[in-house]
Design an enzyme around this catalytic site. Structure first.
Site, PDB file in Angstrom:
ATOM      1  CD  GLU A 180     -11.422   2.634 -16.718  1.00 41.40           C
ATOM      2  OE1 GLU A 180     -11.693   1.465 -16.363  1.00 41.40           O
ATOM      3  OE2 GLU A 180     -11.004   2.908 -17.845  1.00 41.40           O
TER       4      GLU A 180
ATOM      5  CB  ALA B 240      -6.633   7.682 -19.290  1.00 44.13           C
TER       6      ALA B 240
ATOM      7  CD  GLU C 146     -12.218   2.942 -21.906  1.00 46.52           C
ATOM      8  OE1 GLU C 146     -11.225   3.566 -21.461  1.00 46.52           O
ATOM      9  OE2 GLU C 146     -13.379   3.307 -21.714  1.00 46.52           O
TER      10      GLU C 146
ATOM     11  N   GLY D 120      -8.099   2.859 -20.445  1.00 42.19           N
ATOM     12  CA  GLY D 120      -8.026   3.364 -21.819  1.00 42.19           C
ATOM     13  C   GLY D 120      -7.251   2.446 -22.752  1.00 42.19           C
TER      14      GLY D 120
HETATM   15  N1  COA Z   1      -1.205   6.764 -15.719  1.00 41.32           N
HETATM   16  C1  COA Z   1      -0.061   7.378 -15.413  1.00 41.32           C
HETATM   17  N2  COA Z   1       1.055   6.718 -15.083  1.00 41.32           N
HETATM   18  C2  COA Z   1       1.005   5.372 -15.058  1.00 41.32           C
HETATM   19  C3  COA Z   1      -0.172   4.661 -15.371  1.00 41.32           C
HETATM   20  C4  COA Z   1      -1.309   5.420 -15.731  1.00 41.32           C
HETATM   21  N3  COA Z   1      -2.460   4.832 -16.059  1.00 41.32           N
HETATM   22  N4  COA Z   1       0.084   3.335 -15.262  1.00 41.32           N
HETATM   23  C5  COA Z   1       1.370   3.227 -14.899  1.00 41.32           C
HETATM   24  N5  COA Z   1       1.929   4.451 -14.776  1.00 41.32           N
HETATM   25  C6  COA Z   1       3.305   4.783 -14.399  1.00 41.32           C
HETATM   26  C7  COA Z   1       3.534   4.636 -12.902  1.00 41.32           C
HETATM   27  O1  COA Z   1       3.100   5.788 -12.232  1.00 41.32           O
HETATM   28  C8  COA Z   1       5.021   4.454 -12.865  1.00 41.32           C
HETATM   29  O2  COA Z   1       5.642   5.706 -13.052  1.00 41.32           O
HETATM   30  P1  COA Z   1       6.895   6.177 -12.097  1.00 41.32           P
HETATM   31  O3  COA Z   1       7.941   5.126 -12.338  1.00 41.32           O
HETATM   32  O4  COA Z   1       7.235   7.527 -12.623  1.00 41.32           O
HETATM   33  O5  COA Z   1       6.355   6.158 -10.713  1.00 41.32           O
HETATM   34  C9  COA Z   1       5.310   3.633 -14.105  1.00 41.32           C
HETATM   35  O6  COA Z   1       4.202   3.841 -14.967  1.00 41.32           O
HETATM   36  C10 COA Z   1       5.435   2.146 -13.836  1.00 41.32           C
HETATM   37  O7  COA Z   1       4.255   1.694 -13.197  1.00 41.32           O
HETATM   38  P2  COA Z   1       4.243   0.896 -11.807  1.00 41.32           P
HETATM   39  O8  COA Z   1       2.920   1.118 -11.146  1.00 41.32           O
HETATM   40  O9  COA Z   1       5.463   1.229 -11.009  1.00 41.32           O
HETATM   41  O10 COA Z   1       4.375  -0.593 -12.335  1.00 41.32           O
HETATM   42  P3  COA Z   1       3.879  -1.919 -11.596  1.00 41.32           P
HETATM   43  O11 COA Z   1       4.492  -3.055 -12.323  1.00 41.32           O
HETATM   44  O12 COA Z   1       4.133  -1.826 -10.120  1.00 41.32           O
HETATM   45  O13 COA Z   1       2.278  -1.950 -11.769  1.00 41.32           O
HETATM   46  C11 COA Z   1       0.212  -1.680 -13.011  1.00 41.32           C
HETATM   47  C12 COA Z   1       1.704  -2.088 -13.062  1.00 41.32           C
HETATM   48  C13 COA Z   1      -0.311  -1.678 -14.446  1.00 41.32           C
HETATM   49  C14 COA Z   1      -0.578  -2.710 -12.184  1.00 41.32           C
HETATM   50  C15 COA Z   1       0.085  -0.298 -12.370  1.00 41.32           C
HETATM   51  O14 COA Z   1       0.970   0.594 -13.042  1.00 41.32           O
HETATM   52  C16 COA Z   1      -1.300   0.309 -12.435  1.00 41.32           C
HETATM   53  O15 COA Z   1      -2.172  -0.110 -11.698  1.00 41.32           O
HETATM   54  N6  COA Z   1      -1.512   1.317 -13.300  1.00 41.32           N
HETATM   55  C17 COA Z   1      -2.740   2.041 -13.392  1.00 41.32           C
HETATM   56  C18 COA Z   1      -3.798   1.210 -14.108  1.00 41.32           C
HETATM   57  C19 COA Z   1      -5.110   1.946 -14.148  1.00 41.32           C
HETATM   58  O16 COA Z   1      -5.766   2.160 -13.159  1.00 41.32           O
HETATM   59  N7  COA Z   1      -5.491   2.337 -15.350  1.00 41.32           N
HETATM   60  C20 COA Z   1      -6.764   2.983 -15.589  1.00 41.32           C
HETATM   61  C21 COA Z   1      -6.585   4.430 -15.680  1.00 41.32           C
HETATM   62  S1  COA Z   1      -8.138   5.214 -15.958  1.00 41.32           S
END
Ligand code: COA
Length: 259
Positions: free
Chosen positions: A134, A65, A114, A111
């Site tokens: 989460e 999400a 999910e 999400g």
């Molecule tokens: N919500 C909003 N933005 C998200 C996102 C999310 N769940 N997951 C990734 N993004 C965005 C990042 O903020 C970033 O945006 P920016 O370039 O404007 O800063 C872009 O997507 C790229 O992500 P980034 O974190 O730089 O890539 P990465 O390769 O370093 O890491 C992940 C990849 C998937 C490990 C990391 O993005 C992450 O942990 N995301 C969140 C996962 C999460 O907790 N999801 C559950 C949500 S309830």
């Protein structure tokens, strides 16, 4: 027509691609609403026999999400977010009449996992990574993850994955039974289409009845065996049943009218 997703219809398959690659296809409100419309449209369209849901780019299916959208939510707003999301997308997809295959092409987190779990089954690229992170954000899965993950992998594995906020790779997801097949990324959509082709040979009304009956096993207060008897009985009144049995007896391939 859509801002955050792409849809194509070819050879009976509607492919819905979540298309926010710079945000790793994170599910914001607008994307959830567009997905609802796209799934609803495909389900009502008789030309669509199978729906494939995937993510654009090589990195992510859906990274969860959109955290930026709910970071300042109150308890009431959080509740509304989960309820609306489950109603519009996750339960909606799980209960569609049309088979939905999730082609997990990279990160499927929160999400994203999910959504993949709401699909009727999942296949993954060997680059895919899955998890429900989460609790690392101080929240829990709210789009059905606490319910569907244990159903798919068992309670102990689900508890560990949720509590550690960890990720599993595609090979482990295969071992867990979370995904049915793992292939190199370039072969992911071709495999989804090949499986869709096998599904399409069969009666779409019977498939819809089968989805409803299988889902009944996971609904509280519903007797799945009773649901199966009713759905089985309904099949006998369909043109597909007439065609399927007649074709068998005439030693030819059926040509299902889909009703
Ligand atoms: N919500 C909003 N933005 C998200 C996102 C999310 N769940 N997951 C990734 N993004 C965005 C990042 O903020 C970033 O945006 P920016 O370039 O404007 O800063 C872009 O997507 C790229 O992500 P980034 O974190 O730089 O890539 P990465 O390769 O370093 O890491 C992940 C990849 C998937 C490990 C990391 O993005 C992450 O942990 N995301 C969140 C996962 C999460 O907790 N999801 C559950 C949500 S309830």
């Amino acid at each position: 027509m859509y801002t955050n997703i792409l849809t194509t219809l070819q050879d009976g398959i509607t492919t819905i691609t979540i298309n926010r690659p710079t945000k790793l296809n994170a599910l914001n409100k607008a994307t959830i609403e567009e997905l609802h419309t796209a799934f609803d449209t495909a389900d009502k369209d008789t030309a669509t026999k199978v729906i494939i849901i995937t993510g654009s780019g090589e990195k992510a299916f859906v990274a969860g999400a959109d955290i930026s959208e709910f970071a300042d939510f109150s308890e009431a707003e959080g509740g509304e977010l989960a309820a609306k999301g489950q109603h519009l997308l996750f339960d909606f997809v799980a209960n569609l009449r049309t088979p939905v295959i999730a082609a997990v092409n990279g990160f499927a987190l929160g999400g994203g996992l999910e959504l993949a779990m709401a699909a009727h089954f999942r296949i993954a690229s060997d680059t895919a990574k899955m998890g429900l992170p989460e609790v690392s954000l101080g929240v829990i899965p709210g789009y059905g993850g606490t319910q569907r993950l244990p159903q798919l992998v068992g309670k102990g594995r689900a508890m560990e994955l949720i509590m550690t906020a960890g990720m599993i790779d595609a090979a482990q997801a295969l071992t867990y039974g979370l995904v049915n097949h793992v292939v190199p990324l370039a072969e992911l959509l071709p495999l989804a289409e090949k499986i869709a082709g096998k599904i399409m040979r069969n009666s779409s009304v019977a498939i819809a009845a089968a989805i409803q009956s299988v889902n009944a096993a996971y609904e509280t207060g519903v007797n799945g065996f009773e649901t199966e008897i009713k759905a089985f009985s309904t099949c006998f009144g369909t043109a597909d049943f007439k065609e399927g049995t007649t074709a068998f007896l005439e030693k030819r391939k059926p040509n299902f009218p889909g009703k």
